[in-house]
Design a protein around this motif. Structure first.
Motif, PDB file in Angstrom:
ATOM      1  N   ILE A   1    -189.124   6.818 -89.280  1.00  0.00           N
ATOM      2  CA  ILE A   1    -187.868   7.198 -89.948  1.00  0.00           C
ATOM      3  C   ILE A   1    -188.024   8.460 -89.327  1.00  0.00           C
ATOM      4  CG2 ILE A   1    -186.631   7.877 -91.968  1.00  0.00           C
ATOM      5  CD1 ILE A   1    -187.770   5.456 -93.324  1.00  0.00           C
ATOM      6  N   VAL A   2    -189.122   9.153 -89.607  1.00  0.00           N
ATOM      7  CA  VAL A   2    -188.967  10.805 -89.395  1.00  0.00           C
ATOM      8  C   VAL A   2    -189.017  10.944 -87.927  1.00  0.00           C
ATOM      9  CG1 VAL A   2    -190.342  12.960 -89.297  1.00  0.00           C
ATOM     10  CG2 VAL A   2    -190.308  11.527 -91.517  1.00  0.00           C
TER      11      VAL A   2
ATOM     12  N   MET B   1    -202.666  -5.925 -91.423  1.00  0.00           N
ATOM     13  CA  MET B   1    -202.152  -4.756 -92.089  1.00  0.00           C
ATOM     14  C   MET B   1    -202.175  -4.553 -93.597  1.00  0.00           C
ATOM     15  SD  MET B   1    -199.406  -2.946 -89.435  1.00  0.00           S
ATOM     16  CE  MET B   1    -198.160  -3.996 -89.396  1.00  0.00           C
ATOM     17  N   SER B   2    -202.515  -3.557 -94.099  1.00  0.00           N
ATOM     18  CA  SER B   2    -202.142  -3.521 -95.547  1.00  0.00           C
ATOM     19  C   SER B   2    -200.925  -2.961 -95.917  1.00  0.00           C
ATOM     20  CB  SER B   2    -203.055  -2.244 -96.048  1.00  0.00           C
ATOM     21  OG  SER B   2    -202.980  -0.933 -95.647  1.00  0.00           O
ATOM     22  N   SER B   3    -200.389  -2.793 -97.129  1.00  0.00           N
ATOM     23  CA  SER B   3    -199.217  -2.558 -97.299  1.00  0.00           C
ATOM     24  C   SER B   3    -198.926  -1.078 -97.231  1.00  0.00           C
ATOM     25  CB  SER B   3    -198.681  -3.096 -98.802  1.00  0.00           C
ATOM     26  OG  SER B   3    -199.622  -2.355 -99.841  1.00  0.00           O
ATOM     27  N   ARG B   4    -200.009  -0.254 -97.596  1.00  0.00           N
ATOM     28  CA  ARG B   4    -200.160   1.232 -97.265  1.00  0.00           C
ATOM     29  C   ARG B   4    -199.841   1.523 -95.782  1.00  0.00           C
ATOM     30  NH1 ARG B   4    -198.362   5.908 -99.160  1.00  0.00           N
ATOM     31  NH2 ARG B   4    -199.798   7.722 -98.894  1.00  0.00           N
ATOM     32  N   ASP B   5    -200.438   0.648 -95.026  1.00  0.00           N
ATOM     33  CA  ASP B   5    -200.328   0.973 -93.439  1.00  0.00           C
ATOM     34  C   ASP B   5    -198.927   0.398 -93.073  1.00  0.00           C
ATOM     35  OD1 ASP B   5    -200.311   0.552 -90.732  1.00  0.00           O
ATOM     36  OD2 ASP B   5    -202.364  -0.618 -90.804  1.00  0.00           O
ATOM     37  N   ILE B   6    -198.181  -0.358 -93.624  1.00  0.00           N
ATOM     38  CA  ILE B   6    -196.837  -0.508 -93.316  1.00  0.00           C
ATOM     39  C   ILE B   6    -196.073   0.535 -93.676  1.00  0.00           C
ATOM     40  CG2 ILE B   6    -194.989  -2.205 -93.645  1.00  0.00           C
ATOM     41  CD1 ILE B   6    -197.021  -4.457 -93.831  1.00  0.00           C
ATOM     42  N   GLU B   7    -196.099   0.720 -95.045  1.00  0.00           N
ATOM     43  CA  GLU B   7    -195.344   2.008 -95.604  1.00  0.00           C
ATOM     44  C   GLU B   7    -195.265   3.169 -94.841  1.00  0.00           C
ATOM     45  OE1 GLU B   7    -196.691   2.872 -99.381  1.00  0.00           O
ATOM     46  OE2 GLU B   7    -195.095   4.640 -99.806  1.00  0.00           O
ATOM     47  N   LEU B   8    -196.580   3.769 -94.343  1.00  0.00           N
ATOM     48  CA  LEU B   8    -196.810   4.866 -93.585  1.00  0.00           C
ATOM     49  C   LEU B   8    -196.185   4.657 -92.174  1.00  0.00           C
ATOM     50  CD1 LEU B   8    -200.558   5.745 -94.599  1.00  0.00           C
ATOM     51  CD2 LEU B   8    -198.437   6.833 -95.358  1.00  0.00           C
TER      52      LEU B   8
ATOM     53  N   VAL C   1    -194.376  17.996 -91.721  1.00  0.00           N
ATOM     54  CA  VAL C   1    -193.574  17.119 -92.578  1.00  0.00           C
ATOM     55  C   VAL C   1    -194.524  16.338 -93.422  1.00  0.00           C
ATOM     56  CG1 VAL C   1    -191.927  15.138 -92.776  1.00  0.00           C
ATOM     57  CG2 VAL C   1    -191.624  16.992 -91.264  1.00  0.00           C
ATOM     58  N   GLY C   2    -194.738  16.512 -94.627  1.00  0.00           N
ATOM     59  CA  GLY C   2    -195.731  15.815 -95.452  1.00  0.00           C
ATOM     60  C   GLY C   2    -195.329  14.703 -96.532  1.00  0.00           C
ATOM     61  N   SER C   3    -194.394  15.014 -97.389  1.00  0.00           N
ATOM     62  CA  SER C   3    -194.128  13.911 -98.374  1.00  0.00           C
ATOM     63  C   SER C   3    -193.122  13.068 -97.742  1.00  0.00           C
ATOM     64  CB  SER C   3    -193.158  14.740 -99.587  1.00  0.00           C
ATOM     65  OG  SER C   3    -192.356  15.598 -99.387  1.00  0.00           O
ATOM     66  N   LEU C   4    -192.379  13.000 -96.783  1.00  0.00           N
ATOM     67  CA  LEU C   4    -191.235  12.251 -96.463  1.00  0.00           C
ATOM     68  C   LEU C   4    -192.418  11.138 -95.777  1.00  0.00           C
ATOM     69  CD1 LEU C   4    -188.518  12.317 -96.729  1.00  0.00           C
ATOM     70  CD2 LEU C   4    -188.168  13.277 -94.154  1.00  0.00           C
ATOM     71  N   ILE C   5    -193.505  11.366 -95.120  1.00  0.00           N
ATOM     72  CA  ILE C   5    -194.276  10.476 -94.470  1.00  0.00           C
ATOM     73  C   ILE C   5    -195.360   9.923 -95.568  1.00  0.00           C
ATOM     74  CG2 ILE C   5    -196.354  10.092 -92.963  1.00  0.00           C
ATOM     75  CD1 ILE C   5    -194.933  12.359 -91.049  1.00  0.00           C
ATOM     76  N   PHE C   6    -195.818  10.519 -96.262  1.00  0.00           N
ATOM     77  CA  PHE C   6    -196.941  10.437 -97.265  1.00  0.00           C
ATOM     78  C   PHE C   6    -196.571  10.085 -98.542  1.00  0.00           C
ATOM     79  CE2 PHE C   6    -199.283  12.556 -93.891  1.00  0.00           C
ATOM     80  CZ  PHE C   6    -200.368  11.382 -93.455  1.00  0.00           C
TER      81      PHE C   6
ATOM     82  N   SER D   1    -185.568  12.625 -83.297  1.00  0.00           N
ATOM     83  CA  SER D   1    -184.969  12.215 -81.916  1.00  0.00           C
ATOM     84  C   SER D   1    -183.394  12.494 -81.995  1.00  0.00           C
ATOM     85  CB  SER D   1    -185.101  10.984 -81.648  1.00  0.00           C
ATOM     86  OG  SER D   1    -186.383  10.465 -81.515  1.00  0.00           O
ATOM     87  N   GLY D   2    -182.872  12.153 -83.195  1.00  0.00           N
ATOM     88  CA  GLY D   2    -181.509  12.372 -83.453  1.00  0.00           C
ATOM     89  C   GLY D   2    -180.847  13.797 -83.407  1.00  0.00           C
TER      90      GLY D   2
END
Ligand SMILES: *Cc1c(COP(=O)(O)O)cnc(C)c1O
Length: 226
Positions: free
Chosen positions: A14-15, A1-8, A218-223, A20-21
């Motif tokens: 998180i989102v 896995m790339s670091s970007r993969d992990i970050e995304l 939801v955009g910036s919170l993910i990407f 769910s909460g």
């Protein structure tokens, strides 16, 4: 896995956990998360596809290019302002067009859908803040507008969308989200089958869900920031 993969994938979970909460009348599984990938590279979508399959795009040309290039087609939603002459770039490729705000556009979408022999699902965008610079049908016009779409057999209106303004303080936009739901409920009583409410972005999707959103964008919170 790339670091970007992990970050995304981390941002995505998180989102998802935030969704769910939320305490709402909807169950988390009934809320559609549209991961807004506008301006982000195709690779980001491909990384995230391992975990999520619904993406949102804003610009017709960019969307059409990404759609052509991506091998395994995810479900795309078109959420941006759409020029009538670009409708054919989007129709049939997008599962849902969120941003229909005038009759001329609805007619173009209908025409393109007819050529493809499909029924294109759309949402009607409402402008509830009263800012005249913003796109969207006003509350006073919505019923007549929906009536004017009845003859267009190749579109199906499945709900309403609104975007008050970008903010990190959901409380500032809560009244608009609440109003959209009231308008939807009122129109349902009048016989329009509008099931979806597309409302809520990175800064305010929790509040939107509390107020009845069925689709959040939801955009910036993910990407990350654009
Ligand atoms: C860009 C955009 C979003 C996502 O905004 P974020 O603040 O990045 O989550 C949602 N909806 C629409 C219509 C947009 O244009």
């Amino acid at each position: 896995m790339s670091s970007r993969d992990i970050e995304l994938s981390k941002n995505l979970s998180i989102v998802q956990n935030m969704i769910s909460g939320v305490k709402s009348t909807h169950k988390a599984k009934d809320i559609t998360l549209v991961a807004v990938s506008k301006t982000k590279p195709l690779e980001d979508i491909q990384y995230l596809q391992k975990y999520h399959n619904i993406f949102g795009e804003n610009y017709a040309q960019e969307f059409a290019e990404k759609f052509e290039k991506i091998e395994k087609k995810p479900e795309f939603h078109f959420i941006g302002a759409l020029q009538s002459n670009k409708a054919s770039l989007v129709v049939g490729k997008a599962e849902l067009i969120h941003s229909v705000d005038r009759l001329s556009l609805a007619k173009e979408i209908d025409k393109s859908a007819k050529k493809l022999d499909i029924v294109q699902k759309i949402l009607i965008q409402l402008n509830l803040t009263g800012e005249t610079t913003k796109s969207g049908i006003t509350e006073n016009e919505i019923e007549m507008f929906l009536d004017s779409l009845r003859d267009l057999k190749n579109i199906s209106v499945v709900g309403l969308m609104t975007m008050p303004f970008f903010t990190d303080d959901g409380e500032l936009v809560r009244p608009y989200f609440r109003r959209l739901r009231e308008i939807r409920d009122d129109l349902k009583q009048k016989g329009f089958s509008l099931n979806h409410l597309s409302m809520g972005m990175s800064g305010d999707f929790i509040v939107a869900i509390e107020e009845g959103a069925t689709i959040v964008r939801v955009g910036s919170l993910i990407f990350g920031e654009r």
